[in-house]
Design an enzyme around this catalytic site. Structure first.
Site, PDB file in Angstrom:
ATOM      1  N   CYS A   8      -1.926  -0.679   7.407  1.00  0.00           N
ATOM      2  CA  CYS A   8      -1.077   0.503   7.462  1.00  0.00           C
ATOM      3  C   CYS A   8      -1.169   1.186   8.823  1.00  0.00           C
ATOM      4  O   CYS A   8      -0.165   1.653   9.365  1.00  0.00           O
ATOM      5  CB  CYS A   8      -1.438   1.461   6.331  1.00  0.00           C
ATOM      6  SG  CYS A   8      -1.112   0.731   4.703  1.00  0.00           S
ATOM      7  N   CYS A  37      -5.690   1.958   6.033  1.00  0.00           N
ATOM      8  CA  CYS A  37      -6.360   0.699   6.339  1.00  0.00           C
ATOM      9  C   CYS A  37      -5.809   0.103   7.643  1.00  0.00           C
ATOM     10  O   CYS A  37      -4.889   0.641   8.256  1.00  0.00           O
ATOM     11  CB  CYS A  37      -6.163  -0.278   5.182  1.00  0.00           C
ATOM     12  SG  CYS A  37      -4.474  -0.928   5.093  1.00  0.00           S
ATOM     13  N   HIS A  80       0.862  -1.175   0.000  1.00  0.00           N
ATOM     14  CA  HIS A  80       0.000   0.000   0.000  1.00  0.00           C
ATOM     15  C   HIS A  80       0.903   1.231   0.000  1.00  0.00           C
ATOM     16  O   HIS A  80       2.114   1.116   0.206  1.00  0.00           O
ATOM     17  CB  HIS A  80      -0.888  -0.001   1.243  1.00  0.00           C
ATOM     18  CG  HIS A  80      -2.028  -0.960   1.166  1.00  0.00           C
ATOM     19  ND1 HIS A  80      -3.069  -0.933   2.062  1.00  0.00           N
ATOM     20  CD2 HIS A  80      -2.309  -1.971   0.292  1.00  0.00           C
ATOM     21  CE1 HIS A  80      -3.940  -1.871   1.758  1.00  0.00           C
ATOM     22  NE2 HIS A  80      -3.498  -2.528   0.693  1.00  0.00           N
ATOM     23  N   GLU A 123       1.389   3.702   2.106  1.00  0.00           N
ATOM     24  CA  GLU A 123       2.134   3.937   3.350  1.00  0.00           C
ATOM     25  C   GLU A 123       3.243   2.915   3.522  1.00  0.00           C
ATOM     26  O   GLU A 123       4.357   3.258   3.939  1.00  0.00           O
ATOM     27  CB  GLU A 123       1.187   3.885   4.562  1.00  0.00           C
ATOM     28  CG  GLU A 123       0.078   4.890   4.529  1.00  0.00           C
ATOM     29  CD  GLU A 123      -1.203   4.403   3.857  1.00  0.00           C
ATOM     30  OE1 GLU A 123      -2.273   4.942   4.193  1.00  0.00           O
ATOM     31  OE2 GLU A 123      -1.140   3.482   2.996  1.00  0.00           O
ATOM     32  N   SER A 145      -7.346   7.622   3.858  1.00  0.00           N
ATOM     33  CA  SER A 145      -7.369   7.121   5.238  1.00  0.00           C
ATOM     34  C   SER A 145      -6.723   5.732   5.305  1.00  0.00           C
ATOM     35  O   SER A 145      -7.054   4.854   4.515  1.00  0.00           O
ATOM     36  CB  SER A 145      -8.822   7.071   5.711  1.00  0.00           C
ATOM     37  OG  SER A 145      -8.919   6.751   7.071  1.00  0.00           O
TER      38      SER A 145
END
Length: 145
Positions: free
Chosen positions: A82, A79, A50, A52, A77
């Protein structure tokens, strides 16, 4: 707009241009980007990259004390995965581009003392909406639906 959120948006746009999911992130320490990345699940066939996670990976191994002085910027936002990583490394602040498309674990982060700031950035929102309209099944796969 904040220069670091803009850098995260640039990463998201890179991911989109590569045929991936347009979520970008940067890790900032002492007002300097030390890691940047974007969602690469499609491009690299990864289950964990992802935005991040890619930014943290690209920052490399850091002393624990450095993470505790960082802010992570992300276009969407974060998950559960992350957010758990943010908690694991003790990153004290998260700046989120938008959370209308997807509401991650913001309350969990706040409950554990992380400062969470939501920018409600239209560019982040519009990019995600465009992507979801074009590739709804890929989006559902990314969020585990």
């Amino acid at each position: 707009m904040n220069e670091f959120l803009q850098a995260a948006i640039e990463e998201a746009r890179k991911g989109y241009a590569e045929g991936g999911i347009p979520i970008g992130s940067v890790l900032v320490h002492n007002e300097k980007i030390i890691g940047r990345g974007h969602n690469k699940r499609v491009q690299e066939g990864s289950v964990v990259l992802h935005g991040e996670m890619d930014a943290l990976e690209n920052a490399g191994r850091l002393p624990a004390a450095v993470y505790k002085e960082c802010t992570i910027y992300t276009t969407l936002s974060p998950c559960s995965m992350c957010s758990g990583t943010i908690l694991l490394y003790g990153i004290p602040k998260v700046v989120i581009g938008e959370n209308k498309t997807f509401m991650g674990e913001e309350e969990l982060l706040r409950s554990r003392g992380v400062e969470v700031e939501v920018a409600n950035n239209a560019e982040c929102y519009n990019l995600m909406q465009q992507f979801i309209e074009e590739k709804p099944s890929l989006w559902n796969e990314d969020i585990g639906v």
